[in-house]
Design a protein around this motif. Structure first.
Motif, PDB file in Angstrom:
ATOM      1  N   TYR A  63      -8.853  -3.885   7.386  1.00 29.26           N
ATOM      2  CA  TYR A  63      -7.576  -3.347   6.723  1.00 29.26           C
ATOM      3  C   TYR A  63      -7.835  -2.896   5.440  1.00 29.26           C
ATOM      4  O   TYR A  63      -7.445  -1.792   4.949  1.00 29.26           O
ATOM      5  CB  TYR A  63      -6.581  -4.086   6.836  1.00 29.26           C
ATOM      6  N   LYS A  64      -8.662  -3.791   4.514  1.00 29.44           N
ATOM      7  CA  LYS A  64      -8.652  -3.579   3.128  1.00 29.44           C
ATOM      8  C   LYS A  64      -9.813  -2.269   2.998  1.00 29.44           C
ATOM      9  O   LYS A  64      -9.178  -1.573   2.331  1.00 29.44           O
ATOM     10  CB  LYS A  64      -9.410  -4.529   2.415  1.00 29.44           C
ATOM     11  N   MET A  67      -7.491   0.973   3.745  1.00 25.90           N
ATOM     12  CA  MET A  67      -6.305   1.269   2.958  1.00 25.90           C
ATOM     13  C   MET A  67      -7.202   2.048   1.629  1.00 25.90           C
ATOM     14  O   MET A  67      -6.717   2.889   0.947  1.00 25.90           O
ATOM     15  CB  MET A  67      -5.720   0.196   2.333  1.00 25.90           C
ATOM     16  N   SER A  79      -2.636   8.591   4.706  1.00 24.53           N
ATOM     17  CA  SER A  79      -2.033   7.188   4.238  1.00 24.53           C
ATOM     18  C   SER A  79      -0.858   6.693   5.079  1.00 24.53           C
ATOM     19  O   SER A  79      -0.641   5.588   5.292  1.00 24.53           O
ATOM     20  CB  SER A  79      -1.869   7.572   2.752  1.00 24.53           C
ATOM     21  N   MET A  83      -0.048   3.577   7.465  1.00 24.57           N
ATOM     22  CA  MET A  83       1.117   2.958   7.160  1.00 24.57           C
ATOM     23  C   MET A  83       1.888   2.541   8.588  1.00 24.57           C
ATOM     24  O   MET A  83       2.366   1.693   8.905  1.00 24.57           O
ATOM     25  CB  MET A  83       2.098   3.179   6.107  1.00 24.57           C
ATOM     26  N   SER A  94       0.086  -5.981   5.878  1.00 28.65           N
ATOM     27  CA  SER A  94      -0.779  -4.987   5.575  1.00 28.65           C
ATOM     28  C   SER A  94      -0.051  -3.755   5.241  1.00 28.65           C
ATOM     29  O   SER A  94      -0.334  -3.162   4.190  1.00 28.65           O
ATOM     30  CB  SER A  94      -1.683  -4.925   6.730  1.00 28.65           C
ATOM     31  N   GLY A  98      -0.241  -1.971   1.477  1.00 30.76           N
ATOM     32  CA  GLY A  98      -0.717  -0.645   1.596  1.00 30.76           C
ATOM     33  C   GLY A  98       0.358   0.162   0.810  1.00 30.76           C
ATOM     34  O   GLY A  98      -0.129   1.147   0.169  1.00 30.76           O
ATOM     35  N   THR A  99       1.458  -0.448   0.653  1.00 28.39           N
ATOM     36  CA  THR A  99       2.412   0.336  -0.458  1.00 28.39           C
ATOM     37  C   THR A  99       2.050   0.151  -1.751  1.00 28.39           C
ATOM     38  O   THR A  99       2.253   1.265  -2.603  1.00 28.39           O
ATOM     39  CB  THR A  99       3.856  -0.278  -0.312  1.00 28.39           C
ATOM     40  N   MET A 102      -1.977   2.285  -1.653  1.00 28.02           N
ATOM     41  CA  MET A 102      -1.928   3.663  -1.412  1.00 28.02           C
ATOM     42  C   MET A 102      -0.514   4.206  -2.105  1.00 28.02           C
ATOM     43  O   MET A 102      -0.066   5.305  -1.786  1.00 28.02           O
ATOM     44  CB  MET A 102      -2.016   4.036   0.015  1.00 28.02           C
TER      45      MET A 102
END
Length: 212
Positions: A63-64, A67, A79, A83, A94, A98-99, A102
């Protein structure tokens, strides 16, 4: 050992370009070891194949990396799709991360809708608060800038009148300039050339005394 091999491969990909990166990435994306698949995603990213890099990270639940690659792509569609994928898999943590990773690539209305539809406004609220704060600062700066321009315009409209009055007050008489072809005598010489005026007659002891 896998981490070391991955670092060696990444270093080679950064420093050496005399080989087919895409062909190597396509071979390594099917490798049984996850670290080699991460190298494949990195090589895709190095060649601006952002969708392939993000999709490969999603398959391995990296996940990292997903993103970070989506943020580096500067692509809003990639992006926001990522999400939505987090929410489809109920990976709310996540989604919240992500907010911020990204942040520049996301649209507030899309995040608000996703949070409302999945009933996870608590995870979306930090991002929305930051957006409101940022937009408020922008509006405040625009208001200050507009007031400054208005004051400058008023000052510029008044300034020519003040300068005109000053010029009218301080300006002296125009210098004497003779007509073309005429000789201009100095002021002292002109006074000498003028005839002497007769003095008025004065009454003295019943008689008149005058100049002859």
């Amino acid at each position: 050992k896998q981490w070391y091999q991955r670092r060696v491969a990444i270093t080679a990909g950064d420093n050496f370009n005399n080989f087919d990166n895409i062909a190597l990435a396509q071979r390594m994306e099917k490798h049984e070891l996850i670290e080699f698949r991460r190298i494949a995603a990195y090589l895709f990213k190095m060649n601006n194949r952002w969708k392939q890099a993000v999709e490969l990270c999603k398959k391995d639940h990296l996940y990292k990396d997903a993103m970070e690659y989506a943020a580096e792509s500067r692509d809003t569609e990639i992006s926001e799709t990522l999400m939505g994928w987090f929410l489809d898999n109920e990976n709310y943590e996540s989604f919240a991360a992500g907010t911020f990773v990204m942040y520049d690539m996301l649209r507030p209305d899309v995040i608000l809708e996703l949070g409302w539809r999945h009933n996870i406004m608590d995870f979306a609220m930090p991002y929305l608060i930051q957006c409101v704060r940022e937009y408020t600062l922008k509006v405040d700066k625009l208001e200050v800038s507009d007031e400054t321009r208005t004051k400058e315009a008023e000052t510029n409209n008044q300034q020519p009148l003040v300068l005109g009055e000053q010029l009218m007050i301080t300006s002296g008489p125009a210098p004497y300039s003779p007509m073309p072809g005429m000789y201009a005598a100095p002021p002292q010489q002109m006074q000498q050339q003028m005839p002497q005026q007769q003095m008025p007659q004065q009454l003295y002891n019943g008689g008149y005394v005058g100049t002859m």
